[in-house]
Structure formats: structure tokens, C-alpha cells
Design a protein around this motif. Sequence first.
Motif, PDB file in Angstrom:
ATOM      1  N   GLY A 162       9.197 -28.506 -18.119  1.00 44.63           N
ATOM      2  CA  GLY A 162       8.862 -29.060 -19.426  1.00 44.63           C
ATOM      3  C   GLY A 162       7.408 -29.465 -19.572  1.00 44.63           C
ATOM      4  O   GLY A 162       6.781 -29.225 -20.620  1.00 44.63           O
ATOM      5  N   PHE A 163       6.832 -30.062 -18.541  1.00 42.98           N
ATOM      6  CA  PHE A 163       5.456 -30.574 -18.602  1.00 42.98           C
ATOM      7  C   PHE A 163       4.465 -29.457 -18.911  1.00 42.98           C
ATOM      8  O   PHE A 163       3.648 -29.567 -19.835  1.00 42.98           O
ATOM      9  N   LEU A 164       4.543 -28.361 -18.170  1.00 48.18           N
ATOM     10  CA  LEU A 164       3.592 -27.261 -18.367  1.00 48.18           C
ATOM     11  C   LEU A 164       3.987 -26.347 -19.526  1.00 48.18           C
ATOM     12  O   LEU A 164       3.125 -25.776 -20.190  1.00 48.18           O
ATOM     13  N   ASP A 165       5.297 -26.199 -19.784  1.00 44.53           N
ATOM     14  CA  ASP A 165       5.729 -25.402 -20.936  1.00 44.53           C
ATOM     15  C   ASP A 165       5.138 -25.969 -22.232  1.00 44.53           C
ATOM     16  O   ASP A 165       4.699 -25.221 -23.114  1.00 44.53           O
ATOM     17  N   LYS A 166       5.107 -27.295 -22.340  1.00 44.83           N
ATOM     18  CA  LYS A 166       4.555 -27.931 -23.540  1.00 44.83           C
ATOM     19  C   LYS A 166       3.057 -27.660 -23.657  1.00 44.83           C
ATOM     20  O   LYS A 166       2.536 -27.426 -24.749  1.00 44.83           O
ATOM     21  N   GLN A 167       2.354 -27.699 -22.527  1.00 48.05           N
ATOM     22  CA  GLN A 167       0.912 -27.425 -22.561  1.00 48.05           C
ATOM     23  C   GLN A 167       0.624 -25.979 -22.953  1.00 48.05           C
ATOM     24  O   GLN A 167      -0.283 -25.704 -23.735  1.00 48.05           O
ATOM     25  N   ILE A 168       1.412 -25.062 -22.392  1.00 52.33           N
ATOM     26  CA  ILE A 168       1.219 -23.644 -22.717  1.00 52.33           C
ATOM     27  C   ILE A 168       1.459 -23.394 -24.205  1.00 52.33           C
ATOM     28  O   ILE A 168       0.760 -22.599 -24.844  1.00 52.33           O
ATOM     29  N   ALA A 169       2.437 -24.079 -24.776  1.00 48.14           N
ATOM     30  CA  ALA A 169       2.783 -23.892 -26.189  1.00 48.14           C
ATOM     31  C   ALA A 169       1.642 -24.305 -27.123  1.00 48.14           C
ATOM     32  O   ALA A 169       1.587 -23.855 -28.267  1.00 48.14           O
ATOM     33  N   THR A 170       0.723 -25.141 -26.643  1.00 49.76           N
ATOM     34  CA  THR A 170      -0.385 -25.603 -27.496  1.00 49.76           C
ATOM     35  C   THR A 170      -1.616 -24.699 -27.401  1.00 49.76           C
ATOM     36  O   THR A 170      -2.555 -24.868 -28.183  1.00 49.76           O
ATOM     37  N   LEU A 171      -1.620 -23.732 -26.490  1.00 48.27           N
ATOM     38  CA  LEU A 171      -2.792 -22.880 -26.301  1.00 48.27           C
ATOM     39  C   LEU A 171      -2.877 -21.814 -27.388  1.00 48.27           C
ATOM     40  O   LEU A 171      -1.862 -21.374 -27.931  1.00 48.27           O
ATOM     41  N   GLU A 172      -4.091 -21.386 -27.691  1.00 48.76           N
ATOM     42  CA  GLU A 172      -4.307 -20.321 -28.669  1.00 48.76           C
ATOM     43  C   GLU A 172      -3.778 -19.000 -28.111  1.00 48.76           C
ATOM     44  O   GLU A 172      -3.872 -18.727 -26.912  1.00 48.76           O
ATOM     45  N   GLN A 173      -3.240 -18.170 -28.994  1.00 44.93           N
ATOM     46  CA  GLN A 173      -2.647 -16.911 -28.557  1.00 44.93           C
ATOM     47  C   GLN A 173      -3.656 -15.984 -27.884  1.00 44.93           C
ATOM     48  O   GLN A 173      -3.312 -15.241 -26.972  1.00 44.93           O
ATOM     49  N   HIS A 174      -4.912 -16.035 -28.316  1.00 51.41           N
ATOM     50  CA  HIS A 174      -5.908 -15.143 -27.710  1.00 51.41           C
ATOM     51  C   HIS A 174      -6.267 -15.567 -26.287  1.00 51.41           C
ATOM     52  O   HIS A 174      -6.936 -14.823 -25.564  1.00 51.41           O
ATOM     53  N   ASN A 175      -5.852 -16.766 -25.883  1.00 53.03           N
ATOM     54  CA  ASN A 175      -6.074 -17.228 -24.513  1.00 53.03           C
ATOM     55  C   ASN A 175      -4.877 -16.973 -23.601  1.00 53.03           C
ATOM     56  O   ASN A 175      -4.893 -17.379 -22.431  1.00 53.03           O
ATOM     57  N   LEU A 176      -3.856 -16.304 -24.128  1.00 58.27           N
ATOM     58  CA  LEU A 176      -2.651 -16.022 -23.346  1.00 58.27           C
ATOM     59  C   LEU A 176      -2.442 -14.520 -23.216  1.00 58.27           C
ATOM     60  O   LEU A 176      -2.600 -13.776 -24.178  1.00 58.27           O
ATOM     61  N   ILE A 177      -2.103 -14.088 -22.017  1.00 58.95           N
ATOM     62  CA  ILE A 177      -1.662 -12.719 -21.787  1.00 58.95           C
ATOM     63  C   ILE A 177      -0.221 -12.812 -21.299  1.00 58.95           C
ATOM     64  O   ILE A 177       0.043 -13.334 -20.208  1.00 58.95           O
ATOM     65  N   ILE A 178       0.708 -12.347 -22.131  1.00 58.34           N
ATOM     66  CA  ILE A 178       2.135 -12.453 -21.811  1.00 58.34           C
ATOM     67  C   ILE A 178       2.626 -11.094 -21.347  1.00 58.34           C
ATOM     68  O   ILE A 178       2.533 -10.110 -22.064  1.00 58.34           O
ATOM     69  N   ARG A 179       3.117 -11.044 -20.113  1.00 54.34           N
ATOM     70  CA  ARG A 179       3.607  -9.787 -19.562  1.00 54.34           C
ATOM     71  C   ARG A 179       5.123  -9.867 -19.423  1.00 54.34           C
ATOM     72  O   ARG A 179       5.698 -10.934 -19.318  1.00 54.34           O
ATOM     73  N   SER A 180       5.759  -8.690 -19.441  1.00 53.99           N
ATOM     74  CA  SER A 180       7.198  -8.608 -19.233  1.00 53.99           C
ATOM     75  C   SER A 180       7.474  -7.663 -18.086  1.00 53.99           C
ATOM     76  O   SER A 180       6.621  -6.855 -17.703  1.00 53.99           O
ATOM     77  N   GLY A 181       8.663  -7.772 -17.519  1.00 50.85           N
ATOM     78  CA  GLY A 181       9.014  -6.933 -16.381  1.00 50.85           C
ATOM     79  C   GLY A 181       9.298  -7.787 -15.168  1.00 50.85           C
ATOM     80  O   GLY A 181       9.155  -9.013 -15.193  1.00 50.85           O
ATOM     81  N   GLY A 182       9.696  -7.131 -14.074  1.00 50.44           N
ATOM     82  CA  GLY A 182      10.019  -7.851 -12.849  1.00 50.44           C
ATOM     83  C   GLY A 182       8.780  -8.134 -12.010  1.00 50.44           C
ATOM     84  O   GLY A 182       7.652  -7.868 -12.408  1.00 50.44           O
ATOM     85  N   GLU A 183       9.021  -8.684 -10.820  1.00 53.16           N
ATOM     86  CA  GLU A 183       7.973  -8.982  -9.852  1.00 53.16           C
ATOM     87  C   GLU A 183       6.850  -9.775 -10.504  1.00 53.16           C
ATOM     88  O   GLU A 183       5.663  -9.445 -10.391  1.00 53.16           O
ATOM     89  N   ALA A 184       7.210 -10.891 -11.135  1.00 52.65           N
ATOM     90  CA  ALA A 184       6.260 -11.653 -11.944  1.00 52.65           C
ATOM     91  C   ALA A 184       5.028 -12.076 -11.163  1.00 52.65           C
ATOM     92  O   ALA A 184       3.893 -11.789 -11.572  1.00 52.65           O
ATOM     93  N   THR A 185       5.215 -12.752 -10.034  1.00 51.86           N
ATOM     94  CA  THR A 185       4.062 -13.280  -9.301  1.00 51.86           C
ATOM     95  C   THR A 185       3.175 -12.155  -8.784  1.00 51.86           C
ATOM     96  O   THR A 185       1.949 -12.196  -8.935  1.00 51.86           O
ATOM     97  N   THR A 186       3.773 -11.132  -8.167  1.00 51.97           N
ATOM     98  CA  THR A 186       2.997 -10.031  -7.618  1.00 51.97           C
ATOM     99  C   THR A 186       2.178  -9.341  -8.703  1.00 51.97           C
ATOM    100  O   THR A 186       0.989  -9.041  -8.525  1.00 51.97           O
ATOM    101  N   SER A 187       2.799  -9.097  -9.860  1.00 55.92           N
ATOM    102  CA  SER A 187       2.089  -8.419 -10.950  1.00 55.92           C
ATOM    103  C   SER A 187       0.948  -9.266 -11.486  1.00 55.92           C
ATOM    104  O   SER A 187      -0.149  -8.763 -11.751  1.00 55.92           O
TER     105      SER A 187
END
Length: 298
Positions: A162-187
Motif C-alpha cells: 500500500g505505501f508504495l502503490d499510493k506513491q506510484i499512483a501519484t506519478l505522471e504517466q510519462h514518468n512510468l514505463i508499464i510492462r506486461s508479461g512474465g519474469e518481471a524482475t529479470t525483464s
Amino acid sequence: MKNSLIIITLLSFFCYCPTSNAQKKIYWFSDNTKEYIQSIKTSSVPSSMVIDTTRLLLASLPQYQFNLEFAQSPSIARLLKKLPNSCAPNRIKTPERLKDNIYSSPLNIALNLRLYYKKREASSILPKNALDNNKRLKSLAALFTGKSTYTLGIDEGRSLGGFLDKQIATLEQHNLIIRSGGEATTSLVKMLLKERIDYIVDYPVSVNKALKHLPTALPLASVEIAGSPGYIVGYVACHKGPLGQQVIKDINQSLQKLYLSYPFYQAHTRYLASNDVVNFNQAYQAVFKVKIPLKNDP
């Protein structure tokens, strides 16, 4: 992938009957990696905290037939809501997920989420005044001052608590790169090393494991995030229905025994740096409410 999930959904609805043997068949969805699924099925060699603790838990529940399946995190959320005989390990509780799922007692404890970034020779990628007096990042927002073009890589559907999810939700979209798929950390580590993104937030154990599997990986710099919990707890989540409630009841009974066993404790500590064990022991006793198991304990 979508077609296979639709087929699973239809088969579950057509075959599921509260009084039939189908009750014992449980779909066990994970977004960890396809290798995770294979390791649980075919090997007993220690591999990771998530794999080792899951293997111990499933072995303690012979009354169920667990069908292990790989799915991306957003798909898991939908499957757990729809399928009456579905569960998923290592899920973080969020208010949104609690509406649709029932959760077990704690399954895993992961220490110290940190911000990671690639060291660059020209200048530090951390903005001035981003750190507090204790050399911790003040907040994720402190990374993106003014018209910053830096980016934080995150995995679609993944919760960091919850603590970091709330912070991420306040960031501008151009500062986020959202990826999908498996092997999250490795990718994400690969993207970080190639400078396709500037930051990630992850666990030291996960990042170190990812780096070991990359042939030309370089060390990454990291920093603690002020106010972030010292550890995050993962749970088993199941469909919020009669069968899911029974499965969670049985899981909880098994977990109470596992907490007292050295193999379960070792499934966590074998992947920790030696200087992290003291903090982990405190978390183990606080979360599981038991004494630290001894090596000669079963």
C-alpha cells in the motif's frame, strides 16, 4: 494465452460441482515464471524463496490436486474472481483485491524493497535533494522534479504494498514505463541495464538472482526508500466462495505447522545476505508469531 485462459474458465464452470470430486482440483496460478511452474512440478532442488515455500505448502496438502498454471498478474486477478477452484501464491493484500479474494495466513516474508538504478559515469541519476539526512530516498516523487524525463519501470498488475502503490499512483504517466508479461524482475533489470528505463523498485534477493542469470550484468546501485516497510508479506489468495474458504482453512492449518519447521525457515534464510538475517528473524517472529525454528526441528 487468452484462448487458453478462456478454455480453463469454461472447463471449470462446466465441471465444477460442490458435491463432486472436482472440488479437490485447484488451479494454482503464478506470474513468477514458467520455470517456477516447472520447478515445482519436477524438482526438489532449492531454487527461490517463493518456489521453496510453495513446494513445502503444496506437499502438506495431499487432499488437493493442484494444477499449476502460468498467468500474468492482471489475468490472475480476473481468474481468482471468476473461477471457484482457483488460488494464487505470494499475493499482497490490497483493498481492491480483498473485495474479490479470500486470503490465507502469511506465506512469505520479503525484506527491504529498494530503488535500483544503473551507475552512470557522467553524473548521478539521483536528483539533487532527493535523499534525506539518512541517505534514504525521500519519496518516489522526489525522483521526478520539474520536467524530469526519467522513468520508473513497473510490472502491470503487481503490487508493491500500500505505501508504495499510493506513491506510484501519484506519478505522471510519462514518468512510468508499464510492462506486461512474465519474469518481471529479470525483464526490468535488463531494461535498466540497457537504459530503457532509469529506475526500478524491487527486492534485493530478486534483483541479485536476476543479475546472476545475465551473462554481462553490471552491479546496480540502490537506495532505501524513507518510510517504506522493512518487509512485505505475501499470502495465498483464493476465490471468495465456499471452496476457496475451505482451501484457505486447510492452508492455514498447514501453515501453522510449517512456521515451526526449520525447512520452512530455511526456505527464506538461504537466500538472504548474512547481515540481513537478524532483521529477518525479528520479522519472522512478528509475522508468524512463533520462535525461530532450530536446525533439528522437523
